[in-house]
Motif scaffolding. Sequence first.
Motif, PDB file in Angstrom:
ATOM      1  N   GLU A  78      25.519 106.452 -92.094  1.00  0.00           N
ATOM      2  CA  GLU A  78      24.445 106.170 -91.161  1.00  0.00           C
ATOM      3  C   GLU A  78      23.229 107.055 -91.826  1.00  0.00           C
ATOM      4  N   LEU A  79      22.114 106.532 -91.563  1.00  0.00           N
ATOM      5  CA  LEU A  79      20.932 107.090 -92.010  1.00  0.00           C
ATOM      6  C   LEU A  79      20.262 108.008 -90.896  1.00  0.00           C
ATOM      7  N   THR A  80      19.788 109.144 -91.245  1.00  0.00           N
ATOM      8  CA  THR A  80      18.983 110.039 -89.985  1.00  0.00           C
ATOM      9  C   THR A  80      18.119 109.397 -89.165  1.00  0.00           C
ATOM     10  N   PRO A  91      21.490 113.181 -85.422  1.00  0.00           N
ATOM     11  CA  PRO A  91      21.913 112.547 -86.516  1.00  0.00           C
ATOM     12  C   PRO A  91      23.494 112.025 -86.176  1.00  0.00           C
ATOM     13  N   ASN A 145      25.890 110.840 -91.032  1.00  0.00           N
ATOM     14  CA  ASN A 145      24.926 110.855 -91.971  1.00  0.00           C
ATOM     15  C   ASN A 145      25.384 111.502 -93.353  1.00  0.00           C
ATOM     16  N   THR A 146      26.529 112.112 -93.562  1.00  0.00           N
ATOM     17  CA  THR A 146      26.883 113.242 -94.370  1.00  0.00           C
ATOM     18  C   THR A 146      28.340 112.862 -94.931  1.00  0.00           C
ATOM     19  N   SER A 181      28.483 114.386 -89.339  1.00  0.00           N
ATOM     20  CA  SER A 181      26.953 114.731 -88.762  1.00  0.00           C
ATOM     21  C   SER A 181      26.325 116.042 -89.072  1.00  0.00           C
ATOM     22  N   PHE A 224      20.321 109.797 -96.138  1.00  0.00           N
ATOM     23  CA  PHE A 224      21.993 110.257 -95.874  1.00  0.00           C
ATOM     24  C   PHE A 224      22.136 111.235 -97.020  1.00  0.00           C
ATOM     25  N   ASP A 248      20.530 114.380-101.427  1.00  0.00           N
ATOM     26  CA  ASP A 248      20.027 113.508-100.146  1.00  0.00           C
ATOM     27  C   ASP A 248      19.386 112.231-100.812  1.00  0.00           C
TER      28      ASP A 248
END
Length: 245
Positions: free
Chosen positions: A89-91, A97, A100-101, A117, A126, A168
């Motif tokens: 997922e994107l922030t 969030p 995202n990681t 997250s 991400f 990132d």
Amino acid sequence: MATTITINLKNDSSTSQDFCFFQQPAQYSSSGPVYVSSLCGQPLLPYATSGAVISFMFTPKSYAGVQQQIAPPKPGQPVGQAGALRAIELTPAQGAPINNTTTMSVSPSLGLSMPTSTDDVPVGAFRIVTAVFDPTLTNYNAGVAMESLAGGILLSNFVTALPNVRLDCTPSLKFYVQTGKYVAGTVLSFASLSPTAALCDAAAGYTAFGVSYNTDGTWTVKNMVAGLLKDGKPGLIVKSEFTTS
């Protein structure tokens, strides 16, 4: 967001042409060069004599990808081998969030963890936490991957990963069509190919594009969305159209 994005390509020139599709590079937190690879590449006969059309369809979902380098990336060469990919997922601009990681591992084999997250990833991005490895022995590509409706996943754009860093990535939903023989998974030069390519800007909310390669080497692009036609039936509505110079 649309579940699929479609680019339909016609060759309105008088001869067969090779075409390739590629994505605008993401913004990366690393300072090294960003590489772009072809997402699809194949020849296309003139539409007037064949009726042939290339339909490039993909999901706009975000994927993180890592891949072992075969050699330092350069145009015309394959991207890499032994890849690992993970939906991510994107922030969001608002709210907490979620997933995202992802964390890269190289032992016992190359992989990416299930996403978690992280609070400090920029909006629209991400993060890949790269592994500890010796770049004098093995190098890795890391970046944005794409999934086609056929199930294939390719590293779309990437950087050479540094060991043990937080990378990132902020993906773009702008895509391009250009002439040239670049099969899927081949590195190409974004700087030299994009200025005269056909731009399909899904970031603007369009979900389908009709692209024509004209006899004079220009492109005509129709930006479309799904909706109800004048007869009340579902179809594609042309919102705007342009021809390159």
